[in-house]
Write an enzyme that holds these catalytic residues in place. Structure first.
Site, PDB file in Angstrom:
ATOM      1  N   HIS A   1       2.766  -8.719  -3.330  1.00  0.00           N
ATOM      2  CA  HIS A   1       2.110  -7.530  -2.975  1.00  0.00           C
ATOM      3  C   HIS A   1       2.319  -6.636  -4.275  1.00  0.00           C
ATOM      4  O   HIS A   1       3.418  -5.855  -4.737  1.00  0.00           O
ATOM      5  CB  HIS A   1       2.989  -6.598  -1.862  1.00  0.00           C
ATOM      6  CG  HIS A   1       2.347  -5.323  -1.616  1.00  0.00           C
ATOM      7  ND1 HIS A   1       2.176  -4.699  -0.267  1.00  0.00           N
ATOM      8  CD2 HIS A   1       1.287  -4.433  -2.254  1.00  0.00           C
ATOM      9  CE1 HIS A   1       1.432  -3.807  -0.258  1.00  0.00           C
ATOM     10  NE2 HIS A   1       0.958  -3.324  -1.407  1.00  0.00           N
TER      11      HIS A   1
ATOM     12  N   LEU B   1      -3.163  -4.825  -9.392  1.00  0.00           N
ATOM     13  CA  LEU B   1      -3.467  -4.967 -10.912  1.00  0.00           C
ATOM     14  C   LEU B   1      -4.624  -4.418 -11.187  1.00  0.00           C
ATOM     15  O   LEU B   1      -5.090  -4.537 -12.437  1.00  0.00           O
ATOM     16  CB  LEU B   1      -3.530  -6.650 -11.220  1.00  0.00           C
ATOM     17  CG  LEU B   1      -2.067  -7.417 -10.810  1.00  0.00           C
ATOM     18  CD1 LEU B   1      -2.392  -8.600 -11.498  1.00  0.00           C
ATOM     19  CD2 LEU B   1      -1.020  -6.834 -11.274  1.00  0.00           C
TER      20      LEU B   1
ATOM     21  N   ASP C   1      -4.644  -3.146   2.403  1.00  0.00           N
ATOM     22  CA  ASP C   1      -3.471  -2.349   1.894  1.00  0.00           C
ATOM     23  C   ASP C   1      -4.037  -1.213   1.032  1.00  0.00           C
ATOM     24  O   ASP C   1      -5.159  -1.255   0.147  1.00  0.00           O
ATOM     25  CB  ASP C   1      -2.484  -3.333   1.064  1.00  0.00           C
ATOM     26  CG  ASP C   1      -1.481  -2.224   0.609  1.00  0.00           C
ATOM     27  OD1 ASP C   1      -0.652  -1.949   1.374  1.00  0.00           O
ATOM     28  OD2 ASP C   1      -1.542  -2.151  -0.685  1.00  0.00           O
TER      29      ASP C   1
ATOM     30  N   HIS D   1       5.379  -3.156   3.102  1.00  0.00           N
ATOM     31  CA  HIS D   1       6.164  -2.284   2.699  1.00  0.00           C
ATOM     32  C   HIS D   1       6.942  -1.388   4.079  1.00  0.00           C
ATOM     33  O   HIS D   1       6.554  -0.339   4.034  1.00  0.00           O
ATOM     34  CB  HIS D   1       5.570  -1.295   1.992  1.00  0.00           C
ATOM     35  CG  HIS D   1       4.242  -0.889   2.067  1.00  0.00           C
ATOM     36  ND1 HIS D   1       3.647  -0.572   3.338  1.00  0.00           N
ATOM     37  CD2 HIS D   1       3.262  -1.059   1.152  1.00  0.00           C
ATOM     38  CE1 HIS D   1       2.491  -0.430   2.971  1.00  0.00           C
ATOM     39  NE2 HIS D   1       2.247  -0.563   1.862  1.00  0.00           N
TER      40      HIS D   1
ATOM     41  N   ASN E   1       3.430   5.606  -1.162  1.00  0.00           N
ATOM     42  CA  ASN E   1       2.871   5.315   0.262  1.00  0.00           C
ATOM     43  C   ASN E   1       3.511   4.066   0.873  1.00  0.00           C
ATOM     44  O   ASN E   1       3.032   2.856   0.032  1.00  0.00           O
ATOM     45  CB  ASN E   1       1.484   5.535   0.472  1.00  0.00           C
ATOM     46  CG  ASN E   1       0.730   6.799   0.700  1.00  0.00           C
ATOM     47  OD1 ASN E   1       1.688   7.583   0.857  1.00  0.00           O
ATOM     48  ND2 ASN E   1      -0.405   6.964   0.888  1.00  0.00           N
TER      49      ASN E   1
ATOM     50  N   ASP F   1       5.023  -4.065  -4.599  1.00  0.00           N
ATOM     51  CA  ASP F   1       4.123  -2.895  -4.256  1.00  0.00           C
ATOM     52  C   ASP F   1       3.731  -2.138  -5.673  1.00  0.00           C
ATOM     53  O   ASP F   1       3.501  -0.937  -5.640  1.00  0.00           O
ATOM     54  CB  ASP F   1       4.290  -2.066  -3.112  1.00  0.00           C
ATOM     55  CG  ASP F   1       2.912  -1.109  -2.811  1.00  0.00           C
ATOM     56  OD1 ASP F   1       2.026  -1.389  -3.185  1.00  0.00           O
ATOM     57  OD2 ASP F   1       3.181  -0.268  -1.781  1.00  0.00           O
TER      58      ASP F   1
ATOM     59  N   PRO G   1      -0.200   8.400  -4.928  1.00  0.00           N
ATOM     60  CA  PRO G   1       0.860   7.490  -4.498  1.00  0.00           C
ATOM     61  C   PRO G   1       1.009   6.159  -5.303  1.00  0.00           C
ATOM     62  O   PRO G   1      -0.205   5.296  -5.265  1.00  0.00           O
ATOM     63  CB  PRO G   1       0.720   7.286  -2.908  1.00  0.00           C
ATOM     64  CG  PRO G   1      -0.750   7.467  -2.861  1.00  0.00           C
ATOM     65  CD  PRO G   1      -1.414   8.384  -3.787  1.00  0.00           C
ATOM     66  N   GLY G   2       2.133   5.600  -5.462  1.00  0.00           N
ATOM     67  CA  GLY G   2       2.459   4.509  -6.228  1.00  0.00           C
ATOM     68  C   GLY G   2       3.169   4.407  -7.290  1.00  0.00           C
ATOM     69  O   GLY G   2       3.297   5.450  -8.209  1.00  0.00           O
TER      70      GLY G   2
HETATM   71  O1  DOR Z   1       1.883   3.966  -2.808  1.00  0.00           O
HETATM   72  C1  DOR Z   1       0.759   3.254  -2.635  1.00  0.00           C
HETATM   73  N1  DOR Z   1      -0.018   2.821  -3.658  1.00  0.00           N
HETATM   74  N2  DOR Z   1       0.799   2.667  -1.536  1.00  0.00           N
HETATM   75  C2  DOR Z   1      -0.509   1.746  -1.160  1.00  0.00           C
HETATM   76  O2  DOR Z   1      -0.729   1.514  -0.008  1.00  0.00           O
HETATM   77  C3  DOR Z   1      -1.553   1.916  -2.111  1.00  0.00           C
HETATM   78  C4  DOR Z   1      -0.932   1.940  -3.552  1.00  0.00           C
HETATM   79  C5  DOR Z   1      -1.882   2.062  -4.551  1.00  0.00           C
HETATM   80  O3  DOR Z   1      -3.134   1.536  -4.503  1.00  0.00           O
HETATM   81  O4  DOR Z   1      -1.867   2.884  -5.415  1.00  0.00           O
HETATM   82 ZN    ZN Z   2       0.088  -1.566  -1.849  1.00  0.00          ZN
END
Ligand code: DOR
Ligand code: ZN
Length: 439
Positions: free
Chosen positions: A60, A63, A152, A232, A278, A305, A323-324
């Protein structure tokens, strides 16, 4: 093609051996291979007691190519992966355009192969444009390089659409990976619904938004078959549902991320956008449940992730951040800290959850293989005694914001090899100490 001898190396952190690698394959392993070190036809790597594991496999990552090459590309992501010890990664379909057709998936695969630092497998979207309405070309994509499908970033919320996806995935014998989030319950959510979010005045993402989808989907898998994977997993309740489902013989696997295994929502006190993700960082009881689940096999694998964003989207107030988090270059050091350095588990366990199980779930014939004669030389050399401090600017990833900025980890990656070629080699100056422990 490179020819190497790795000496004084400890496969799985066990006894020291020598390895001969030639033609992309481990040709020989033994206490003393009786090799002539003056023979210049091979390079001798003195591992000095470092740990050797099968190359890591990440189910997961994001890129960002095509569409957001300003935040990551297949090339920069491959470099980050190699530096993190990975030899194969699966990149999610939530790009622009979305990977919902065979030619897009093929382009991702081919770019990864042309760059050559890591096998980059495309994940196909379950629904067209991730809209959750019409199924994408699951059948056609599965004829090419796609062996896993996921929306996702978004959940397939509509139960009828999910049901059809389960039936298609079963027919084509591909893995369906669900981002479990009932969006109707998370519309204004930016943080875990709990005491911290309440105090900070942040919109809450309740556990039930994840758990209700996990419950529904394992039951669909029970009734309609196929192979389901939960992305996740982040709550104690999800762990309980997975334990129940596996006890029933339902064909479900699951992943936990390094950040959910290490961090909790207490980090949100600073309102720093680097902690937004997330599903959100949760509470200590969730973290502990995830650790226990990984140890007893209820959760199968660690997946990063890895989700890069530019500083304009992360270095902002919490509620405005995307988020990420970055994950590829800090994943093994975190798992080493949480499980090996703590004494909870050994390197065999790390090999299982970061290489063997993901390769098995995704049916990769050449990854996650035993370190044995005749096996492909997809390997990572781990140094449990080379502490380093995370500096976002020095990461290989294009993005540099990380929740671990300034954090010291005890373990680092010394060398990564894909089919017998070195894809990453630590520059000795990058680590603070180069003493190797015999942990
Ligand atoms: O935190 C996250 N970022 N969760 C996700 O499911 C998607 C991801 C993103 O693509 O930035
Ligand atoms: Zn993800």
């Amino acid at each position: 093609m490179g020819k190497f001898v790795i000496k004084n190396v400890r496969p799985y952190g066990e006894d020291e051996v020598q390895l001969l690698i030639d033609g992309g394959v481990i040709q020989a392993i033994g206490k003393d291979l009786g090799l002539d070190e003056t023979d210049e036809s091979f390079e001798v790597i003195d591992a000095g007691g470092k740990v050797l594991l099968p190359g890591l496999v990440d189910m997961h990552v994001h890129l960002r190519e095509p569409g957001r090459e300003d935040t990551e590309t297949i090339a920069t992501g491959s470099d980050a992966a190699a530096k993190g010890g990975f030899t194969a990664v699966f990149t999610m379909a939530n790009t622009s355009p979305v990977i919902d057709q065979p030619f897009l998936a093929d382009a991702v695969w081919e770019k990864g192969q042309a760059y050559g630092k890591c096998d980059v497998y495309p994940v196909g979207a379950i629904t067209q444009n991730l809209e959750g309405k019409q199924l994408s070309e699951i059948g056609l994509m599965s004829q090419g390089h796609v062996r896993m499908f996921s929306d996702d970033g978004k959940c397939v919320n509509d139960p009828q659409v999910m049901r059809r996806a389960v039936e298609y995935a079963k027919a084509y014998d591909v893995l369906l990976a669900q981002h479990a989030e009932d969006h109707r319950m998370t519309a204004d959510a930016v943080a875990h619904e709990g005491e911290t979010a309440a105090r900070l005045g942040l919109g809450g993402w309740p556990r039930v938004a994840e758990e209700s989808v996990v419950a529904r989907d394992v039951i669909m898998t029970r009734d309609y078959g196929g192979r389901l994977h939960i992305c996740h997993a982040s709550t104690e309740g999800t762990v309980e549902l997975l334990r129940w489902a596996k006890g029933q013989g339902i064909n479900v696997s699951a992943e936990a991320t390094p950040h959910h295994l290490l961090l909790t929502d207490e980090k949100l006190e600073t309102y720093d956008g680097v902690y937004r993700v997330n599903p959100p960082l949760r509470e200590q009881r969730d973290t502990i449940a995830l650790r226990d689940a990984l140890l007893d096999g209820t959760i199968d694998v660690v997946a990063t992730d890895h989700a890069p964003h530019g500083s304009e989207d992360k270095c902002v107030e919490f509620e405005h951040a995307k988020p990420g988090m970055l994950g590829l270059e800090t994943s093994l050091p975190i798992i080493s800290q949480v499980f090996v350095e703590s004494g909870l588990a050994d390197w065999r366990f790390v090999a299982k959850v970061m290489s063997e199980r993901p390769a098995e779930i995704l049916r990769l014939a050449d990854q996650g293989r035993p370190i044995a004669e005749g096996e492909p030389a997809n390997l990572v050399l781990v140094d449990p005694g080379a502490a380093w401090t995370v500096e976002g600017d020095k990461l290989r990833s294009k993005a540099s914001n990380t929740p671990y900025e300034g954090t010291e980890f005890a373990t680092s990656i010394a060398l990564t090899m894909l089919r017998g070629e070195v894809t990453y080699r630590a520059d000795e100056t990058e680590t603070e100490t180069t003493t190797t422990s015999t942990k």
